[in-house]
Design a protein around this motif. Structure first.
Motif, short mmCIF file in Angstrom:
data_model
loop_
_atom_site.label_atom_id
_atom_site.label_comp_id
_atom_site.label_asym_id
_atom_site.label_seq_id
_atom_site.Cartn_x
_atom_site.Cartn_y
_atom_site.Cartn_z
N SER A 152 0.84 -1.20 0.00
CA SER A 152 0.00 0.00 0.00
C SER A 152 0.87 1.24 0.00
O SER A 152 2.05 1.19 0.34
N GLY A 153 0.27 2.37 -0.38
CA GLY A 153 0.99 3.63 -0.43
C GLY A 153 1.66 3.85 -1.77
O GLY A 153 1.65 2.98 -2.65
N ASN A 191 4.23 -1.18 3.37
CA ASN A 191 3.53 0.09 3.32
C ASN A 191 4.51 1.25 3.10
O ASN A 191 5.50 1.38 3.81
N TYR A 192 4.23 2.03 2.07
CA TYR A 192 4.97 3.26 1.81
C TYR A 192 4.08 4.44 2.21
O TYR A 192 2.96 4.56 1.71
N ASN A 193 4.56 5.29 3.11
CA ASN A 193 3.84 6.52 3.39
C ASN A 193 4.79 7.70 3.27
O ASN A 193 5.95 7.52 2.85
N ASP A 194 4.33 8.91 3.64
CA ASP A 194 5.18 10.08 3.41
C ASP A 194 6.31 10.20 4.42
O ASP A 194 7.10 11.14 4.36
#
Length: 256
Positions: A152-153, A191-194
């Motif tokens: 996700s992300g 998960n990749y987020n900012d």
């Protein structure tokens, strides 16, 4: 000695003292700077050595995987195709089944060729490399159930050297799960987020008492921890007897 001469002498003494202090401070600064540069060079050399060792291990693991897949998967498919053709006796359906088996073998060979290519990891993203590895495990049915992966992300770029080490961390965890955990399920969430890349890998195996885990206990898991430290990633391995094992890794985007 009049007041003027005394003032001049005091000024000279103060100037000399200031020069000595400045020289001392500069010497201390240079010494610390050189020590810091040496430490940074040692860290860099250690990282490069770890990277080289990691690449060698991935290559060795890949060769083992190729050997297993040729023997346990493709070899058996081709043997089956040979038997099907030998028993065909001009039976069009039997010949069609043999052709289908040979086609499956060719498909497996194409998948295997990706592992043989030395530029595979460099040309693939981290997620693609992990997916390729999981596909291989699923094809060979190392676990009763298939390995599940979710991502996700928005994927952001990470230094290839760091990706190689993260890949090897996960590869080693997968190997431990397959060899020792007796798990029927392995779920991987990426998960990749900012702010960071986070990876959670959880199996439902027999687990172990992680409260007694430490130096000298579990070479593979200690290697995982040391490699995470090498790239300044936060890593936690949680496990309990009969409750499976979980690996959680966080690599902060500020480090990129």
């Amino acid at each position: 000695m009049d007041e003027k001469e005394i003032a001049t002498l005091v000024s000279v003494i103060i100037l000399v003292v200031l020069v000595i202090i400045i020289i001392t401070l500069f010497s201390v600064f240079v010494t610390r700077k050189n020590r810091l540069l040496k430490e940074q060079e040692k860290v860099k050399e250690a990282f490069e050595k770890e990277l080289t060792d990691t690449q060698i291990e991935i290559r060795e693991e890949t060769l083992r995987n190729i050997s297993w897949e040729l023997h346990d998967n493709i070899g058996q498919l081709l043997t089956l195709a040979k038997i099907q053709l030998q028993n065909a006796n001009d039976d069009s359906q039997a010949i069609a089944e043999a052709i289908n088996t040979i086609g499956t073998s060719l498909k497996e060979l194409r998948s295997l060729s990706k592992l043989i290519n030395p530029d595979t990891l460099r040309s693939l993203s981290l997620v693609e490399a992990i997916q390729l590895e999981i596909e291989r495990y699923n094809r060979l049915k190392y676990l009763v159930a298939t390995i599940q992966i979710q991502c996700s992300g928005t994927i952001f770029s990470i230094d290839n050297k760091v990706e190689i080490i993260i890949f090897r961390i996960l590869q080693e965890f997968f190997t431990n799960t397959i060899k020792h955990s007796k798990a029927s399920e392995l779920n991987v969430e990426i998960n990749y987020n900012d702010k960071a890349l986070t990876i959670n890998a959880v199996d439902n195996g027999i687990g172990f008492d992680s409260t007694h885990f430490g130096p000298g206990k579990g070479i593979g898991l200690n290697n995982i921890k040391s490699r995470a430290k090498m790239i300044n990633a936060d890593l936690e391995i949680l496990s309990a007897k009969d409750c499976g094992t979980q690996l959680s890794l966080t690599y902060k985007i500020e480090q990129i």
